[in-house]
Design a protein around this motif. Structure first.
Motif, PDB file in Angstrom:
ATOM      1  N   LEU A   1      -0.201  -5.407   1.902  1.00  0.00           N
ATOM      2  CA  LEU A   1       0.874  -5.202   1.066  1.00  0.00           C
ATOM      3  C   LEU A   1       0.256  -4.516  -0.212  1.00  0.00           C
ATOM      4  O   LEU A   1       1.134  -3.559  -1.125  1.00  0.00           O
ATOM      5  CB  LEU A   1       1.734  -6.460   0.479  1.00  0.00           C
ATOM      6  N   SER A   2      -1.082  -4.702  -0.446  1.00  0.00           N
ATOM      7  CA  SER A   2      -1.432  -3.891  -1.533  1.00  0.00           C
ATOM      8  C   SER A   2      -2.035  -2.884  -1.465  1.00  0.00           C
ATOM      9  O   SER A   2      -2.574  -1.971  -2.498  1.00  0.00           O
ATOM     10  CB  SER A   2      -2.604  -4.916  -2.330  1.00  0.00           C
ATOM     11  N   ALA A   3      -2.163  -2.336  -0.301  1.00  0.00           N
ATOM     12  CA  ALA A   3      -2.855  -1.071   0.244  1.00  0.00           C
ATOM     13  C   ALA A   3      -2.325   0.228  -0.586  1.00  0.00           C
ATOM     14  O   ALA A   3      -3.023   1.197  -1.073  1.00  0.00           O
ATOM     15  CB  ALA A   3      -2.687  -0.816   1.795  1.00  0.00           C
ATOM     16  N   PRO A   4      -0.987   0.235  -0.963  1.00  0.00           N
ATOM     17  CA  PRO A   4      -0.872   1.508  -1.337  1.00  0.00           C
ATOM     18  C   PRO A   4      -1.251   1.538  -2.799  1.00  0.00           C
ATOM     19  O   PRO A   4      -1.403   2.845  -3.187  1.00  0.00           O
ATOM     20  CB  PRO A   4       0.914   1.280  -1.602  1.00  0.00           C
ATOM     21  N   THR A   5      -1.664   0.616  -3.575  1.00  0.00           N
ATOM     22  CA  THR A   5      -2.129   0.526  -4.923  1.00  0.00           C
ATOM     23  C   THR A   5      -3.712   1.252  -4.758  1.00  0.00           C
ATOM     24  O   THR A   5      -4.155   1.371  -5.936  1.00  0.00           O
ATOM     25  CB  THR A   5      -2.098  -0.716  -5.707  1.00  0.00           C
ATOM     26  N   ASN A   6      -4.338   1.156  -3.722  1.00  0.00           N
ATOM     27  CA  ASN A   6      -5.715   1.679  -3.486  1.00  0.00           C
ATOM     28  C   ASN A   6      -5.668   3.130  -3.955  1.00  0.00           C
ATOM     29  O   ASN A   6      -6.643   3.719  -4.322  1.00  0.00           O
ATOM     30  CB  ASN A   6      -6.072   1.522  -2.071  1.00  0.00           C
ATOM     31  N   LEU A   7      -4.340   3.750  -3.647  1.00  0.00           N
ATOM     32  CA  LEU A   7      -4.469   5.241  -4.042  1.00  0.00           C
ATOM     33  C   LEU A   7      -4.923   5.411  -5.417  1.00  0.00           C
ATOM     34  O   LEU A   7      -5.415   6.540  -5.794  1.00  0.00           O
ATOM     35  CB  LEU A   7      -2.799   5.790  -3.788  1.00  0.00           C
ATOM     36  N   LEU A   8      -4.531   4.366  -6.250  1.00  0.00           N
ATOM     37  CA  LEU A   8      -5.003   4.559  -8.034  1.00  0.00           C
ATOM     38  C   LEU A   8      -6.537   4.601  -8.072  1.00  0.00           C
ATOM     39  O   LEU A   8      -6.742   4.803  -9.191  1.00  0.00           O
ATOM     40  CB  LEU A   8      -4.483   3.368  -8.708  1.00  0.00           C
ATOM     41  N   SER A   9      -7.387   4.384  -7.203  1.00  0.00           N
ATOM     42  CA  SER A   9      -8.676   4.492  -7.279  1.00  0.00           C
ATOM     43  C   SER A   9      -9.272   6.068  -7.380  1.00  0.00           C
ATOM     44  O   SER A   9     -10.296   6.269  -7.723  1.00  0.00           O
ATOM     45  CB  SER A   9      -9.595   3.784  -6.134  1.00  0.00           C
ATOM     46  N   TRP A  10      -8.172   6.896  -6.621  1.00  0.00           N
ATOM     47  CA  TRP A  10      -8.621   8.338  -6.884  1.00  0.00           C
ATOM     48  C   TRP A  10      -8.554   8.749  -8.283  1.00  0.00           C
ATOM     49  O   TRP A  10      -7.635   8.461  -9.121  1.00  0.00           O
ATOM     50  CB  TRP A  10      -7.510   9.249  -6.291  1.00  0.00           C
ATOM     51  N   PRO A  11      -9.771   9.341  -8.731  1.00  0.00           N
ATOM     52  CA  PRO A  11     -10.105   9.584  -9.919  1.00  0.00           C
ATOM     53  C   PRO A  11      -9.097  10.220 -10.921  1.00  0.00           C
ATOM     54  O   PRO A  11      -8.817   9.651 -11.996  1.00  0.00           O
ATOM     55  CB  PRO A  11     -11.189  10.529  -9.981  1.00  0.00           C
ATOM     56  N   LEU A  12      -8.342  10.891 -10.432  1.00  0.00           N
ATOM     57  CA  LEU A  12      -7.292  11.924 -10.904  1.00  0.00           C
ATOM     58  C   LEU A  12      -6.122  10.895 -11.236  1.00  0.00           C
ATOM     59  O   LEU A  12      -5.547  10.875 -12.492  1.00  0.00           O
ATOM     60  CB  LEU A  12      -6.601  13.049 -10.312  1.00  0.00           C
ATOM     61  N   LEU A  13      -5.733  10.150 -10.250  1.00  0.00           N
ATOM     62  CA  LEU A  13      -4.943   9.165 -10.586  1.00  0.00           C
ATOM     63  C   LEU A  13      -5.276   8.083 -11.323  1.00  0.00           C
ATOM     64  O   LEU A  13      -4.275   7.437 -12.336  1.00  0.00           O
ATOM     65  CB  LEU A  13      -4.160   8.407  -9.272  1.00  0.00           C
ATOM     66  N   SER A  14      -6.392   7.506 -11.103  1.00  0.00           N
ATOM     67  CA  SER A  14      -6.949   6.361 -12.235  1.00  0.00           C
ATOM     68  C   SER A  14      -6.930   7.011 -13.545  1.00  0.00           C
ATOM     69  O   SER A  14      -6.652   6.076 -14.527  1.00  0.00           O
ATOM     70  CB  SER A  14      -8.087   5.949 -11.655  1.00  0.00           C
ATOM     71  N   SER A  15      -7.211   8.098 -13.980  1.00  0.00           N
ATOM     72  CA  SER A  15      -7.394   8.324 -15.572  1.00  0.00           C
ATOM     73  C   SER A  15      -6.018   8.439 -15.953  1.00  0.00           C
ATOM     74  O   SER A  15      -5.708   8.331 -17.200  1.00  0.00           O
ATOM     75  CB  SER A  15      -7.872   9.703 -15.602  1.00  0.00           C
ATOM     76  N   TRP A  16      -4.783   8.815 -15.244  1.00  0.00           N
ATOM     77  CA  TRP A  16      -3.596   8.636 -15.664  1.00  0.00           C
ATOM     78  C   TRP A  16      -2.831   7.496 -15.682  1.00  0.00           C
ATOM     79  O   TRP A  16      -2.006   6.959 -16.519  1.00  0.00           O
ATOM     80  CB  TRP A  16      -2.576   9.946 -14.838  1.00  0.00           C
ATOM     81  N   PHE A  17      -2.858   6.870 -14.526  1.00  0.00           N
ATOM     82  CA  PHE A  17      -2.422   5.473 -14.295  1.00  0.00           C
ATOM     83  C   PHE A  17      -3.092   4.211 -14.069  1.00  0.00           C
ATOM     84  O   PHE A  17      -2.416   3.121 -13.839  1.00  0.00           O
ATOM     85  CB  PHE A  17      -1.418   5.811 -12.973  1.00  0.00           C
ATOM     86  N   GLY A  18      -4.477   4.312 -14.440  1.00  0.00           N
ATOM     87  CA  GLY A  18      -5.241   3.135 -14.098  1.00  0.00           C
ATOM     88  C   GLY A  18      -4.762   1.793 -14.541  1.00  0.00           C
ATOM     89  O   GLY A  18      -4.216   2.083 -15.995  1.00  0.00           O
ATOM     90  N   THR A  19      -5.117   0.718 -14.325  1.00  0.00           N
ATOM     91  CA  THR A  19      -4.776  -0.303 -15.072  1.00  0.00           C
ATOM     92  C   THR A  19      -5.444  -0.712 -16.270  1.00  0.00           C
ATOM     93  O   THR A  19      -5.114  -1.371 -17.142  1.00  0.00           O
ATOM     94  CB  THR A  19      -4.822  -1.806 -13.983  1.00  0.00           C
ATOM     95  N   GLN A  20      -6.781  -0.559 -16.020  1.00  0.00           N
ATOM     96  CA  GLN A  20      -7.883  -0.821 -17.331  1.00  0.00           C
ATOM     97  C   GLN A  20      -7.637   0.268 -18.410  1.00  0.00           C
ATOM     98  O   GLN A  20      -7.666   1.303 -18.100  1.00  0.00           O
ATOM     99  CB  GLN A  20      -9.306  -1.024 -16.538  1.00  0.00           C
ATOM    100  N   MET A  21      -7.428  -0.357 -19.684  1.00  0.00           N
ATOM    101  CA  MET A  21      -7.286   0.490 -20.978  1.00  0.00           C
ATOM    102  C   MET A  21      -8.335   0.499 -21.725  1.00  0.00           C
ATOM    103  O   MET A  21      -9.178  -0.681 -21.622  1.00  0.00           O
ATOM    104  CB  MET A  21      -6.104   0.425 -21.635  1.00  0.00           C
TER     105      MET A  21
END
Ligand code: ZN
Length: 291
Positions: free
Chosen positions: A264-284
């Motif tokens: 179920l968590s697999a879709p959130t793995n996309l957030l590891s892509w650098p472009l996505l992580s810089s915009w939407f990553g969890t860690q601030m």
């Protein structure tokens, strides 16, 4: 189980004082119930009841950090992000006297010393502090910041990486710590966003499937305050700081035993892509300057 969200605690918001709030979820720890509570006025999320100092000490007893106190344990967990944090500090302070508060085993302190900083650490877990002194050959104080030998305006930078949200009152703690910084001194502050895309997704899953534990992004009561970018910046302003750099990153997913949750968590793995992580990553990650 996820509880109803209509419960209202009598606790006032520790940031703005409003008594209007809602319960987002509840967690049990030390045999008691703790609520993640959202202030309706300033949107701060905080643990209610607010843990006492004794509660905070009790949360971290036992084997907390034990996976770090082994050969290469800290490197495996933190090497990449510590490199990033040292780089971020370097963009604003090339050299100087620096303290890493909540340094665990002190690997970041070691890296900063290697780069020429006059760096020390503070770690209240005595086992981690001792392990770090022995293995990284750095100075680590095992007592609160206010009991350490740092006078007013004696430090160029203070690092709070995943630590401020664990204090009893993050804004007041940051303001008090700031007194030890020189004018224009720097603080590096990191913590997760309680309403990042990843966190919202897992919150939704936990509600739909009625499995509260699936919302792994909620760390109540260990996180006394949970932040968003907006409430973090309000906290910094209230403590006498301005933001000079902000970035997002996506931490590696925490290992889970449940195959269902893994799928179920697999879709959130996309957030590891650098472009996505810089915009939407969890860690601030914020660099802030004392004004
Ligand atoms: Zn508030």
């Amino acid at each position: 189980m996820v509880t109803a969200t209509a419960n209202v605690t009598s606790e006032k918001c520790p940031m703005c004082g409003s008594a209007s709030n809602r319960t987002v979820c509840e967690r049990a720890r030390l045999g008691r119930q703790w609520a993640l509570t959202e202030c309706r006025a300033c949107r701060l999320h905080f643990t209610a009841p607010i843990p006492t100092q004794d509660d905070l000490v009790a949360f971290y007893q036992g084997d907390y950090h034990s996976d770090l106190r082994i050969e290469a344990g800290t490197e495996k967990a933190f090497d990449a992000k510590y490199q990033r944090y040292a780089d971020a500090l370097g963009r604003h302070l090339p050299l100087g006297r620096v303290v890493d508060v909540g340094c665990s085993t002190g690997l970041l302190v070691r890296k900063l010393c290697d780069r020429g900083y006059d760096a020390e650490g503070i770690e209240l877990n005595a086992d981690s502090a001792a392990w770090g002194r022995d293995n990284y050959d750095v100075i680590i104080h095992s007592k609160p910041l206010e009991a350490c030998p740092y006078g007013p305006e004696s430090l160029d930078a203070i690092l709070f990486t995943d630590v401020l949200e664990h204090t009893q009152h993050p804004r007041d703690y940051l303001r008090e710590a700031g007194r030890r910084l020189v004018p224009g001194g720097i603080a590096l502050v990191t913590f997760p966003d309680i309403w990042s895309i990843e966190s919202r997704y897992h919150y939704l899953l936990s509600k739909l499937l009625r499995r509260d534990w699936m919302w792994g992004n909620c760390h109540v009561p260990l996180h006394v305050w949970e932040f968003t970018r907006v409430t973090a910046e309000a906290c910094f302003t209230g403590a006498g700081f301005e933001v000079v750099e902000f970035r997002r990153t996506q931490p590696a997913p925490e290992p889970v035993d449940s195959l269902a949750l893994k799928v179920l968590s697999a879709p959130t793995n996309l957030l590891s892509w650098p472009l996505l992580s810089s915009w939407f990553g969890t860690q601030m990650e914020f660099v802030i300057r004392k004004v």
